[in-house]
Structures are given as structure tokens and as C-alpha cells.
Design an enzyme around this catalytic site. Structure first.
Site, short mmCIF file in Angstrom:
data_model
loop_
_atom_site.label_atom_id
_atom_site.label_comp_id
_atom_site.label_asym_id
_atom_site.label_seq_id
_atom_site.Cartn_x
_atom_site.Cartn_y
_atom_site.Cartn_z
N LYS A 151 30.63 95.84 74.49
CA LYS A 151 31.53 96.98 74.55
C LYS A 151 31.76 97.33 76.03
O LYS A 151 30.82 97.60 76.77
CB LYS A 151 30.93 98.19 73.82
CG LYS A 151 30.91 98.03 72.30
CD LYS A 151 32.31 98.09 71.72
CE LYS A 151 32.28 98.17 70.20
NZ LYS A 151 33.63 98.27 69.63
N LYS A 247 40.02 95.16 59.83
CA LYS A 247 38.92 96.04 59.42
C LYS A 247 39.35 96.81 58.18
O LYS A 247 40.44 97.38 58.14
CB LYS A 247 38.57 97.04 60.53
CG LYS A 247 37.95 96.45 61.77
CD LYS A 247 37.66 97.54 62.79
CE LYS A 247 37.02 97.00 64.05
NZ LYS A 247 36.84 98.06 65.08
#
Length: 327
Positions: A151, A247
Site C-alpha cells: 500500500k 471487487k
């Protein structure tokens, strides 16, 4: 008549989870929807994203607004117009998907139209956004995993990747900027990331700036995450991204996710299957989709202090199906 039950659950994280645009998460908060009809029950789980992102539509009111129609028999196809894409519809859609599979005597993969039962897949293991030294320390602890996802999205990102690469020299790397870069940063970073062995960059620019990617021939493929919601997103992604991250909490469930998967593949996109923070109940339907993906990110339960009983089998970074969990 159906009966729908909606439950909110909190699942503590092993450690705070940080991405570029949010405050640290200390726990996962999920909504579980159960729909019962004639003694059969279907379940679905979504992240309660409105708790962590103030601008996100409130999940519980969106579900409750559709309760009457759902309990009176609304189909999964009807949900596509009854509820907007997003977390709320995902929990309901997955519950209806499993219920329908049970009513027809199918397994979930059969209702999805796949040729075989899901097989084990390799998931990324996500390193939360932190200082280069802290991310390197986490990478060192996980250097035997085949694939790490970093990230990023703040100043010092190249230093973070370099530190992780030094700590885990043999591990495959993908990165997620979570909309945190400018176009100038992206152009500057791409060759440096390639030298560090990064194989994919996820959502470098904010949604609405996708057009800036036109004409770029990236040395590393770029994935659309926040810019890819459902099938309606695809026209804006063509010629700008090489990968779409599907997703369930974005598409609003399996029904739309399966349609997006088919259309994205037909248009030449490579596929990534992603997840939000959640338990194995949320990951089980994603595991079906993951059979069609090059990159798989369904490590949500690994980040939790404890997963749901009877969850998927996580052995290192390999995810195994679980009989009786979902679908």
C-alpha cells in the site's frame, strides 16, 4: 415469503491497516445478510465501508430501503435496478445467490456457470502503508510468501518499495497507490518500479483523471480499482488501463461481478480479483471469481486476529475452498 436478517459484526485486526486516503483501521466492520425461504438460508457479507469512508453511502439504510422488495421475492436481476452498486447490494446479492443455488440443488460454482469446482489459489499478502523501515520489517517477516502487495500513495514511495525489495529479494511485488499519485509521479516512478521488480501498479490516479493515462505505454501494466465499479465503467477504461480489479463490494455482488468479468475479458483486460477487509464469508464468492484471474487479492481474513469458524483454508498464501461455508 422470505425473511431477511441483517447483522453488524466487528472483527479485530492483527495490526492497524493504513491506506493513503483513510485513517488507520483498527478492526474490520462487516454486515452479514441472511435470507431464509422454505427452510433454506443464503448468506452474504460486505464491508461496512461508510464507517471508514465518510462519503460512502450508508450501508444499513440502503439495505433496509430494499427490504420489502427483497422479502417479497425480488430476484438478483431485479436488484440491479432496485439497489445501487456497492457494499449493501453485495451482501444481499450474495445471500440471494447462495439461496438460489440451494433451491436449485447446485453448487455456487455451477450457478455461476463455471466448468469445475474452485481450486486453491495464491493470494497477495498486503503490507499496510508505513515508513520504509517498518514496511521492510513486515516484508522480512513475510519474505517466504510468493506475492506481496504494498500500500503506497504518499511521499517516499520509491524508498518504501526499495526497502521492501531489499528485505524480500525473491518475492513478487505488486503495488497499490490508492489514488495517491499525480501523473508526474506516475511517469517518474514507473521505470524505477520496473527496476525494483514490481509487476503491476494499481490505481495510481484518482477516478476522474483516467483520461490522463491515454497515450501512456506503461512499462508496468496499470490496474483500475476505484475507477472500475461495474460494466458501465469499462468504456472509460479502454486504452487507459490494462487490468481491472473486480471487487464484490464495488460491483454490488456476484450477479454484476460475473457480467463484468465476462465483458472485461472480452475487451482484452487482464483480471485481478480484490477484496475489502472481511471474513471468509466475503472471500468465498470471490474465490469463485479468482479462478479466472491473473492476480488474486483475497487476504482479508489473514489480516484479522481471528477468522469466522469454518472459514477458507489459508495455508501461507494459498487459499483453499471450505465445504459448507458459502455457495
Amino acid at each position: 415469503m422470505r425473511k431477511m436478517t441483517v447483522t453488524v459484526e466487528q472483527w479485530p485486526l492483527k495490526q492497524p491497516f493504513v491506506i493513503s486516503r483513510m485513517d488507520p483501521m483498527l478492526h474490520g466492520e462487516v454486515v452479514v445478510v441472511e435470507i431464509e425461504q422454505d427452510g433454506l438460508i443464503g448468506r452474504g457479507e460486505c464491508e461496512r465501508s461508510d464507517v471508514f469512508e465518510p462519503d460512502y453511502p450508508p450501508v444499513l439504510p440502503v439495505i433496509e430501503a430494499a427490504r420489502d422488495a427483497i422479502e417479497q421475492g425480488a430476484s438478483r436481476e431485479a436488484l440491479l435496478s432496485l439497489m445501487p452498486p456497492g457494499c449493501a447490494r453485495n451482501a444481499v446479492d450474495c445471500a440471494l445467490f447462495e439461496l438460489e443455488a440451494k433451491q436449485k440443488g447446485y453448487a455456487g460454482w455451477q450457478l455461476a456457470g463455471f466448468d469445475q469446482a474452485p481450486q486453491p489459489v495464491t493470494t497477495v499478502f498486503t503490507l499496510s502503508l508505513d515508513t520504509p523501515s517498518n514496511m521492510a520489517a513486515m516484508a522480512a517477516k513475510n519474505k517466504d510468501r510468493p506475492l506481496l502487495k504494498l500500500k503506497l500513495g504518499r511521499e517516499g514511495d520509491i524508498e518504501r518499495v526499495a526497502a521492501v525489495r531489499a528485505a524480500a529479494p525473491d518475492t513478487r511485488l505488486v503495488i497499490d497507490a490508492n489514488t495517491g499519485w499525480s501523473l508526474a509521479q506516475l511517469k517518474d516512478y514507473l521505470p524505477k518500479l520496473a527496476e525494483l521488480g514490481v509487476e503491476m501498479v494499481e490505481q495510481p490516479l484518482p477516478p476522474g483523471q483516467d483520461h490522463l493515462l491515454e497515450g501512456i505505454d506503461p512499462i508496468i501494466p496499470i490496474a483500475a480499482d476505484e475507477s472500475c465499479i461495474d460494466r458501465s465503467s469499462l468504456p472509460e477504461l479502454v486504452g487507459r488501463y490494462q487490468i481491472v480489479n473486480i471487487k464484490l463490494d464495488k460491483t454490488g455482488g456476484m450477479t454484476e461481478a460475473l457480467a463484468l468479468l465476462k465483458d472485461a475479458k472480452a475487451q482484452g483486460f487482464e483480471i485481478m480479483i480484490g477484496c475489502m477487509i472481511g471474513t471468509s464469508l466475503a472471500m468465498a464468492p470471490a474465490l469463485l471469481l479468482a479462478q479466472q484471474a491473473r492476480w488474486v487479492d483475497i487476504d482479508g481474513p489473514i489480516l484479522l486476529s481471528k477468522d469466522r469458524d469454518g472459514g477458507l483454508g489459508y495455508h501461507g498464501s494459498t487459499v483453499h475452498p471450505a465445504e459448507g461455508l458459502w455457495g
